[in-house]
Design a protein around this motif. Structure first.
Motif, PDB file in Angstrom:
ATOM      1  N   ASP A  26       7.605   2.428  -0.253  1.00 55.02           N
ATOM      2  CA  ASP A  26       7.149   4.203  -0.720  1.00 55.02           C
ATOM      3  C   ASP A  26       7.795   4.720  -1.268  1.00 55.02           C
ATOM      4  O   ASP A  26       7.930   6.175  -2.029  1.00 55.02           O
ATOM      5  CB  ASP A  26       6.473   5.017   0.150  1.00 55.02           C
ATOM      6  CG  ASP A  26       6.780   5.549   1.391  1.00 55.02           C
ATOM      7  OD1 ASP A  26       8.369   5.048   1.477  1.00 55.02           O
ATOM      8  OD2 ASP A  26       6.259   5.501   2.369  1.00 55.02           O
ATOM      9  N   THR A 110      -6.053  10.638  -3.064  1.00 56.70           N
ATOM     10  CA  THR A 110      -5.426  10.363  -2.090  1.00 56.70           C
ATOM     11  C   THR A 110      -7.038  10.150  -1.059  1.00 56.70           C
ATOM     12  O   THR A 110      -7.162  10.883  -0.502  1.00 56.70           O
ATOM     13  CB  THR A 110      -4.187  10.367  -1.836  1.00 56.70           C
ATOM     14  OG1 THR A 110      -3.556   9.606  -1.568  1.00 56.70           O
ATOM     15  CG2 THR A 110      -4.418  11.809  -0.703  1.00 56.70           C
ATOM     16  N   ARG A 147      -0.706   4.043   3.395  1.00 55.04           N
ATOM     17  CA  ARG A 147      -0.424   4.048   2.374  1.00 55.04           C
ATOM     18  C   ARG A 147      -0.387   2.921   1.674  1.00 55.04           C
ATOM     19  O   ARG A 147      -0.211   2.493   0.802  1.00 55.04           O
ATOM     20  CB  ARG A 147      -0.315   5.497   1.816  1.00 55.04           C
ATOM     21  CG  ARG A 147       0.412   4.911   0.530  1.00 55.04           C
ATOM     22  CD  ARG A 147      -0.100   5.691  -0.749  1.00 55.04           C
ATOM     23  NE  ARG A 147      -0.388   5.486  -1.835  1.00 55.04           N
ATOM     24  CZ  ARG A 147      -0.635   4.999  -2.434  1.00 55.04           C
ATOM     25  NH1 ARG A 147      -1.858   5.116  -2.828  1.00 55.04           N
ATOM     26  NH2 ARG A 147       0.145   4.804  -4.146  1.00 55.04           N
ATOM     27  N   GLN A 151      -0.854  -0.149  -1.569  1.00 49.39           N
ATOM     28  CA  GLN A 151       0.055  -0.361  -1.982  1.00 49.39           C
ATOM     29  C   GLN A 151       0.643  -2.117  -1.940  1.00 49.39           C
ATOM     30  O   GLN A 151      -0.213  -2.826  -3.421  1.00 49.39           O
ATOM     31  CB  GLN A 151       1.348   0.612  -1.768  1.00 49.39           C
ATOM     32  CG  GLN A 151       2.370  -0.145  -3.220  1.00 49.39           C
ATOM     33  CD  GLN A 151       3.987   0.826  -3.393  1.00 49.39           C
ATOM     34  OE1 GLN A 151       4.013   1.881  -2.511  1.00 49.39           O
ATOM     35  NE2 GLN A 151       4.671   0.424  -2.415  1.00 49.39           N
ATOM     36  N   ASN A 152       0.856  -2.489  -1.339  1.00 47.18           N
ATOM     37  CA  ASN A 152       1.346  -4.017  -0.473  1.00 47.18           C
ATOM     38  C   ASN A 152       0.659  -4.802  -0.714  1.00 47.18           C
ATOM     39  O   ASN A 152       0.502  -6.111  -1.415  1.00 47.18           O
ATOM     40  CB  ASN A 152       2.539  -3.530   0.630  1.00 47.18           C
ATOM     41  CG  ASN A 152       3.384  -3.105  -0.036  1.00 47.18           C
ATOM     42  OD1 ASN A 152       4.183  -2.530  -1.236  1.00 47.18           O
ATOM     43  ND2 ASN A 152       4.197  -2.116   1.291  1.00 47.18           N
ATOM     44  N   ARG A 157       0.042  -0.162  -6.867  1.00 41.47           N
ATOM     45  CA  ARG A 157       1.363   0.158  -6.958  1.00 41.47           C
ATOM     46  C   ARG A 157       1.563   1.592  -8.066  1.00 41.47           C
ATOM     47  O   ARG A 157       0.822   1.404  -8.906  1.00 41.47           O
ATOM     48  CB  ARG A 157       2.448  -0.983  -7.796  1.00 41.47           C
ATOM     49  CG  ARG A 157       2.673  -1.861  -5.971  1.00 41.47           C
ATOM     50  CD  ARG A 157       3.531  -2.703  -6.709  1.00 41.47           C
ATOM     51  NE  ARG A 157       4.144  -3.361  -5.980  1.00 41.47           N
ATOM     52  CZ  ARG A 157       3.099  -4.631  -5.182  1.00 41.47           C
ATOM     53  NH1 ARG A 157       2.213  -4.991  -5.778  1.00 41.47           N
ATOM     54  NH2 ARG A 157       3.398  -5.493  -4.217  1.00 41.47           N
ATOM     55  N   ALA A 158       2.714   2.285  -7.644  1.00 37.75           N
ATOM     56  CA  ALA A 158       2.276   3.519  -8.991  1.00 37.75           C
ATOM     57  C   ALA A 158       2.573   3.383 -10.768  1.00 37.75           C
ATOM     58  O   ALA A 158       4.121   2.384 -10.269  1.00 37.75           O
ATOM     59  CB  ALA A 158       3.098   4.486  -8.155  1.00 37.75           C
ATOM     60  N   ASP A 162      -1.743   2.212  -9.954  1.00 37.34           N
ATOM     61  CA  ASP A 162      -2.278   3.758  -9.666  1.00 37.34           C
ATOM     62  C   ASP A 162      -1.734   5.106 -10.921  1.00 37.34           C
ATOM     63  O   ASP A 162      -0.446   4.428 -10.301  1.00 37.34           O
ATOM     64  CB  ASP A 162      -1.387   3.936  -8.103  1.00 37.34           C
ATOM     65  CG  ASP A 162      -1.064   5.215  -7.920  1.00 37.34           C
ATOM     66  OD1 ASP A 162      -2.133   6.084  -8.463  1.00 37.34           O
ATOM     67  OD2 ASP A 162      -0.836   5.917  -6.842  1.00 37.34           O
ATOM     68  N   LYS A 171      -0.121  11.496  -0.799  1.00 37.02           N
ATOM     69  CA  LYS A 171       0.196   9.762  -1.140  1.00 37.02           C
ATOM     70  C   LYS A 171       1.170   9.506  -0.482  1.00 37.02           C
ATOM     71  O   LYS A 171       1.252   7.913  -0.637  1.00 37.02           O
ATOM     72  CB  LYS A 171       0.459   9.540  -2.523  1.00 37.02           C
ATOM     73  CG  LYS A 171      -1.037   9.758  -3.402  1.00 37.02           C
ATOM     74  CD  LYS A 171      -1.094  10.113  -5.230  1.00 37.02           C
ATOM     75  CE  LYS A 171      -1.650   8.061  -5.485  1.00 37.02           C
ATOM     76  NZ  LYS A 171      -1.843   8.343  -6.394  1.00 37.02           N
TER      77      LYS A 171
END
Length: 211
Positions: A26, A110, A147, A151-152, A157-158, A162, A171
């Motif tokens: 992150d 979030t 979080r 994501q993973n 993923r930002a 995301d 977040k």
């Protein structure tokens, strides 16, 4: 502030670079999820590593306890926290939570994790002063593990799926326990129909810092 006198570990620095380059962090340093650490995390709760706990949007990927344990290790969780992380992952995967919308919005929403019941005391969660802030390992790492798993394993993923325009500090992690002892009202989980003695995780989508 004194320098730590423990041994220097070159492998730690290499692991941080490798995991960051793979897009698995992150942005903050993580605990390298070695096979030994992941096994210890799973063994602490006696969980089946290959059991599928959830199908997680936005990638709609099957998430196993091993997947959750890997991310819990990276987040810095103690093994006793893993069932709480897993309960939160199962909850956010429920259709009524609308994780697809929360994980892909251009807004700041979030996942917020609220913990009730005996488990909060057992793992020494903070439910008092600065409960939303730093200083408590359980609060900080449980939310972070949720979080990282989103994501993973879930694909949020930002900048890719995301699509938050600015995002928000929550977040990184947003997890706390309710102060049931001092509250004049019934605890949240009791109001939701659970017994007072039950350990319950509630998840909500929360928007945050807006300029």
């Amino acid at each position: 502030m004194k320098i730590w006198n423990g041994p220097h570990d070159d492998a730690w620095d290499l692991a941080q670079q490798d995991l960051a380059e793979r897009g698995l962090t992150d942005g903050l340093p993580v605990i390298p999820p070695t096979a030994q650490r992941v096994a210890t995390m799973l063994r602490g709760s006696g969980l089946d590593a290959d059991a599928v706990l959830a199908v997680l949007p936005p990638a709609y990927a099957e998430v196993t306890w091993r997947d959750i344990a890997v991310n819990a290790v990276m987040a810095g969780c103690a093994p006793a926290y893993l069932p709480v992380v897993g309960a939160a992952i199962a909850a956010i995967s429920a259709p009524e939570f609308n994780l697809l919308g929360i994980a892909t919005t251009t807004g700041s929403a979030t996942v917020c994790v609220i913990v009730n019941g005996p488990i909060a005391h057992e793992i020494s969660m903070n439910s008092g002063s600065n409960a939303f802030g730093p200083g408590n390992r359980a609060n900080a790492t449980i939310g972070r593990a949720v979080r990282l798993t989103l994501q993973n394993a879930g694909g949020a993923r930002a900048g890719e799926i995301d699509m938050a325009t600015l995002g928000q500090p929550g977040k990184y992690t947003f997890c706390f326990a309710e102060n049931e002892v001092q509250s004049p009202w019934d605890p949240l989980h009791v109001g939701r129909g659970f017994s007072r003695e039950a350990s319950v995780v509630t998840v909500v989508g929360v928007s945050g810092t807006i300029e």
